[in-house]
Motif scaffolding. Structure first.
Motif, PDB file in Angstrom:
ATOM      1  N   TYR A 169       6.274 -27.632 -36.030  1.00 31.40           N
ATOM      2  CA  TYR A 169       5.893 -28.098 -37.366  1.00 31.40           C
ATOM      3  C   TYR A 169       6.670 -27.304 -38.421  1.00 31.40           C
ATOM      4  O   TYR A 169       6.883 -26.102 -38.251  1.00 31.40           O
ATOM      5  N   ARG A 170       7.055 -27.975 -39.489  1.00 36.35           N
ATOM      6  CA  ARG A 170       7.569 -27.282 -40.672  1.00 36.35           C
ATOM      7  C   ARG A 170       6.373 -27.071 -41.591  1.00 36.35           C
ATOM      8  O   ARG A 170       5.540 -27.966 -41.738  1.00 36.35           O
ATOM      9  N   CYS A 171       6.251 -25.893 -42.183  1.00 37.71           N
ATOM     10  CA  CYS A 171       5.103 -25.618 -43.048  1.00 37.71           C
ATOM     11  C   CYS A 171       5.436 -24.527 -44.052  1.00 37.71           C
ATOM     12  O   CYS A 171       6.459 -23.853 -43.947  1.00 37.71           O
ATOM     13  N   ARG A 214       3.139 -24.033 -20.027  1.00 39.53           N
ATOM     14  CA  ARG A 214       2.365 -23.582 -21.171  1.00 39.53           C
ATOM     15  C   ARG A 214       2.657 -24.493 -22.363  1.00 39.53           C
ATOM     16  O   ARG A 214       3.808 -24.857 -22.595  1.00 39.53           O
ATOM     17  N   VAL A 215       1.631 -24.856 -23.100  1.00 38.91           N
ATOM     18  CA  VAL A 215       1.813 -25.651 -24.317  1.00 38.91           C
ATOM     19  C   VAL A 215       1.697 -24.713 -25.516  1.00 38.91           C
ATOM     20  O   VAL A 215       0.715 -23.995 -25.658  1.00 38.91           O
ATOM     21  N   LEU A 216       2.749 -24.715 -26.338  1.00 42.56           N
ATOM     22  CA  LEU A 216       2.809 -23.839 -27.508  1.00 42.56           C
ATOM     23  C   LEU A 216       2.960 -24.665 -28.775  1.00 42.56           C
ATOM     24  O   LEU A 216       3.397 -25.816 -28.732  1.00 42.56           O
ATOM     25  N   VAL A 217       2.646 -24.030 -29.891  1.00 44.09           N
ATOM     26  CA  VAL A 217       2.913 -24.622 -31.199  1.00 44.09           C
ATOM     27  C   VAL A 217       3.618 -23.557 -32.029  1.00 44.09           C
ATOM     28  O   VAL A 217       3.236 -22.380 -31.998  1.00 44.09           O
ATOM     29  N   LEU A 218       4.692 -23.947 -32.714  1.00 40.10           N
ATOM     30  CA  LEU A 218       5.439 -23.025 -33.558  1.00 40.10           C
ATOM     31  C   LEU A 218       5.549 -23.589 -34.963  1.00 40.10           C
ATOM     32  O   LEU A 218       5.712 -24.805 -35.140  1.00 40.10           O
ATOM     33  N   GLY A 219       5.483 -22.702 -35.951  1.00 38.30           N
ATOM     34  CA  GLY A 219       5.606 -23.109 -37.347  1.00 38.30           C
ATOM     35  C   GLY A 219       6.917 -22.623 -37.932  1.00 38.30           C
ATOM     36  O   GLY A 219       7.180 -21.427 -37.963  1.00 38.30           O
ATOM     37  N   LEU A 220       7.746 -23.569 -38.366  1.00 34.64           N
ATOM     38  CA  LEU A 220       9.017 -23.242 -39.008  1.00 34.64           C
ATOM     39  C   LEU A 220       8.760 -23.067 -40.500  1.00 34.64           C
ATOM     40  O   LEU A 220       8.447 -24.024 -41.204  1.00 34.64           O
ATOM     41  N   SER A 222      -2.644 -29.716 -31.460  1.00 39.70           N
ATOM     42  CA  SER A 222      -1.628 -28.714 -31.787  1.00 39.70           C
ATOM     43  C   SER A 222      -1.663 -28.328 -33.270  1.00 39.70           C
ATOM     44  O   SER A 222      -1.407 -27.170 -33.605  1.00 39.70           O
ATOM     45  N   LEU A 223      -2.005 -29.248 -34.150  1.00 46.67           N
ATOM     46  CA  LEU A 223      -2.103 -28.923 -35.575  1.00 46.67           C
ATOM     47  C   LEU A 223      -3.206 -27.894 -35.837  1.00 46.67           C
ATOM     48  O   LEU A 223      -3.019 -26.942 -36.588  1.00 46.67           O
ATOM     49  N   THR A 224      -4.335 -28.067 -35.166  1.00 48.09           N
ATOM     50  CA  THR A 224      -5.447 -27.112 -35.268  1.00 48.09           C
ATOM     51  C   THR A 224      -5.021 -25.754 -34.726  1.00 48.09           C
ATOM     52  O   THR A 224      -5.314 -24.711 -35.315  1.00 48.09           O
ATOM     53  N   ALA A 225      -4.301 -25.765 -33.599  1.00 44.13           N
ATOM     54  CA  ALA A 225      -3.810 -24.521 -32.983  1.00 44.13           C
ATOM     55  C   ALA A 225      -2.840 -23.801 -33.923  1.00 44.13           C
ATOM     56  O   ALA A 225      -2.890 -22.573 -34.046  1.00 44.13           O
ATOM     57  N   LEU A 226      -1.981 -24.555 -34.587  1.00 42.63           N
ATOM     58  CA  LEU A 226      -1.018 -23.973 -35.531  1.00 42.63           C
ATOM     59  C   LEU A 226      -1.752 -23.210 -36.632  1.00 42.63           C
ATOM     60  O   LEU A 226      -1.458 -22.038 -36.900  1.00 42.63           O
ATOM     61  N   LYS A 227      -2.732 -23.867 -37.247  1.00 45.35           N
ATOM     62  CA  LYS A 227      -3.498 -23.237 -38.330  1.00 45.35           C
ATOM     63  C   LYS A 227      -4.252 -22.011 -37.815  1.00 45.35           C
ATOM     64  O   LYS A 227      -4.283 -20.967 -38.475  1.00 45.35           O
ATOM     65  N   ARG A 228      -4.851 -22.121 -36.623  1.00 43.83           N
ATOM     66  CA  ARG A 228      -5.601 -21.005 -36.032  1.00 43.83           C
ATOM     67  C   ARG A 228      -4.686 -19.815 -35.754  1.00 43.83           C
ATOM     68  O   ARG A 228      -5.019 -18.671 -36.061  1.00 43.83           O
ATOM     69  N   THR A 243       0.202 -24.812 -45.700  1.00 46.89           N
ATOM     70  CA  THR A 243       0.189 -26.018 -46.513  1.00 46.89           C
ATOM     71  C   THR A 243       1.491 -26.790 -46.266  1.00 46.89           C
ATOM     72  O   THR A 243       2.394 -26.265 -45.602  1.00 46.89           O
ATOM     73  N   ASN A 244       1.590 -28.007 -46.798  1.00 46.09           N
ATOM     74  CA  ASN A 244       2.797 -28.849 -46.629  1.00 46.09           C
ATOM     75  C   ASN A 244       3.229 -28.930 -45.169  1.00 46.09           C
ATOM     76  O   ASN A 244       4.399 -28.803 -44.840  1.00 46.09           O
ATOM     77  N   ILE A 245       2.270 -29.149 -44.285  1.00 42.93           N
ATOM     78  CA  ILE A 245       2.556 -29.163 -42.844  1.00 42.93           C
ATOM     79  C   ILE A 245       3.131 -30.525 -42.447  1.00 42.93           C
ATOM     80  O   ILE A 245       2.561 -31.561 -42.762  1.00 42.93           O
ATOM     81  N   GLN A 246       4.273 -30.466 -41.755  1.00 44.86           N
ATOM     82  CA  GLN A 246       4.966 -31.690 -41.348  1.00 44.86           C
ATOM     83  C   GLN A 246       5.391 -31.553 -39.892  1.00 44.86           C
ATOM     84  O   GLN A 246       6.032 -30.570 -39.515  1.00 44.86           O
ATOM     85  N   TYR A 247       5.030 -32.529 -39.066  1.00 44.66           N
ATOM     86  CA  TYR A 247       5.395 -32.496 -37.638  1.00 44.66           C
ATOM     87  C   TYR A 247       6.883 -32.789 -37.491  1.00 44.66           C
ATOM     88  O   TYR A 247       7.395 -33.753 -38.054  1.00 44.66           O
TER      89      TYR A 247
END
Length: 142
Positions: free
Chosen positions: A92-94, A8-14, A49-55, A66-70
């Protein structure tokens, strides 16, 4: 958590505020263990993955980022509810655009499996081992 035999491919926001991060709490009934994870979710086929994070943040808590950084990519091999899992996790840090989220004790998160509660937890509680943060390699970004 995922289909058996599939990666599975996931995206997480720190999301960090001072010495705290925003995480959801969940429970593994087989291990009888609570665990915590940053907010995020699955990346759809053909979706960056950036689009998935926002979604995911929009769907889960109605928040804009905002201030999204990989930060990087983690590989997570684990067992949940007695079943093996395998995830590739983009991190991503955001920050949250709406500052009111930073004042909230608890935030209701809409997941496919129902609702979870997100809260601000002190990073030291994960570093000390008092609380269990997944994936474990996520610690390197704290």
């Amino acid at each position: 958590m995922g289909e058996s035999g599939k990666i599975r491919v996931l995206v997480l926001g720190l999301i960090q505020q001072d010495d705290r991060i925003l995480v959801t709490q969940d429970h593994d009934p087989v291990k009888q263990q609570d665990f915590y994870r940053a907010l995020g979710g699955g990346v759809e086929f053909g979706e960056p993955s950036l689009t998935a994070l926002k979604r995911e943040f929009q769907e889960e808590i109605g928040a804009e980022l905002t201030n999204i950084q990989y930060l990087g990519c983690l590989e997570n091999l684990f067992t949940y509810n007695g079943k093996p899992g395998h995830e590739i996790v983009q991190v991503y840090r955001c920050d949250l655009v709406d500052r009111r989220f930073y004042q909230m004790e608890q935030i209701t998160v809409q997941e496919n499996s129902g609702q979870l509660i997100a809260s601000w937890i002190a990073i030291d509680r994960f570093k000390s081992g008092e609380l269990f943060l997944v994936p474990e390699a996520f610690h390197e970004y704290l």
